[in-house]
Design an enzyme around this catalytic site. Structure first.
Site, mmCIF file in Angstrom:
data_model
loop_
_atom_site.group_PDB
_atom_site.id
_atom_site.type_symbol
_atom_site.label_atom_id
_atom_site.label_comp_id
_atom_site.label_asym_id
_atom_site.label_seq_id
_atom_site.Cartn_x
_atom_site.Cartn_y
_atom_site.Cartn_z
ATOM 1 N N GLY A 1 0.822 -1.220 0.000
ATOM 2 C CA GLY A 1 0.000 0.000 0.000
ATOM 3 C C GLY A 1 0.846 1.256 0.000
ATOM 4 N N CYS A 2 1.886 1.257 0.814
ATOM 5 C CA CYS A 2 2.750 2.433 0.916
ATOM 6 C C CYS A 2 3.495 2.687 -0.390
ATOM 7 C CB CYS A 2 3.721 2.267 2.079
ATOM 8 S SG CYS A 2 2.870 2.115 3.664
#
Length: 151
Positions: free
Chosen positions: A44-45
């Site tokens: 996600g990051c």
């Protein structure tokens, strides 16, 4: 006391990817996107960072500076930056103090376990140093384009 749009953004001084100290008050005159994220090199990051990277020129054309903030150290930030060719600095908030000031640090749950960590929140700070927009619990992939559309 919850932060809200129009509030003075909490002041901070944090080291960036290259060890330079970034202080919010020194950025007056530019809009600042401060996005908090849990961890370098996680799915996600990475999507979120790459999204801001892909829209970077458009943010620059709107007098906007981008900073990613996590508790990762400079070495981790450097590897993440090089691997994905990120054109903006990542800030190291080692003890989570700045994330706490921005209500983006606390108890999280994942797969039945509780731990303390960074929440995926973003704050847009106007040229005067006030909070212009707040995004809480954002969806990593779509978020950078949404922020760009809103400013």
């Amino acid at each position: 006391m919850a932060l809200k749009v129009g509030d003075r953004a909490p002041e901070f001084s944090l080291p960036d990817t290259n060890g330079n100290i970034v202080t919010l008050s020194s950025l007056k005159g530019s809009r600042v996107v401060l996005y908090f994220y849990p961890r370098d090199n996680t799915p996600g990051c990475t999507k979120e960072a790459c999204g801001f990277r892909d829209h970077y020129a458009q943010f620059q054309s709107k007098n906007t500076i981008i900073f990613g903030v996590s508790t990762d150290d400079a070495k981790s930030h450097q590897k993440f930056t090089q691997k994905f060719d990120l054109p903006f600095p990542l800030l190291t908030d080692a003890d989570g103090q700045v994330a706490t000031a921005y209500e983006s640090y606390g108890l999280k749950k994942f797969m039945g376990k509780e731990y303390v960590g960074v929440f995926r929140n973003t704050f847009v700070i106007d040229v005067e140093g006030n909070i212009e927009k707040i995004y809480l619990g954002v969806k990593a992939e779509l978020h950078p384009a949404q922020v760009l559309a809103d400013i």
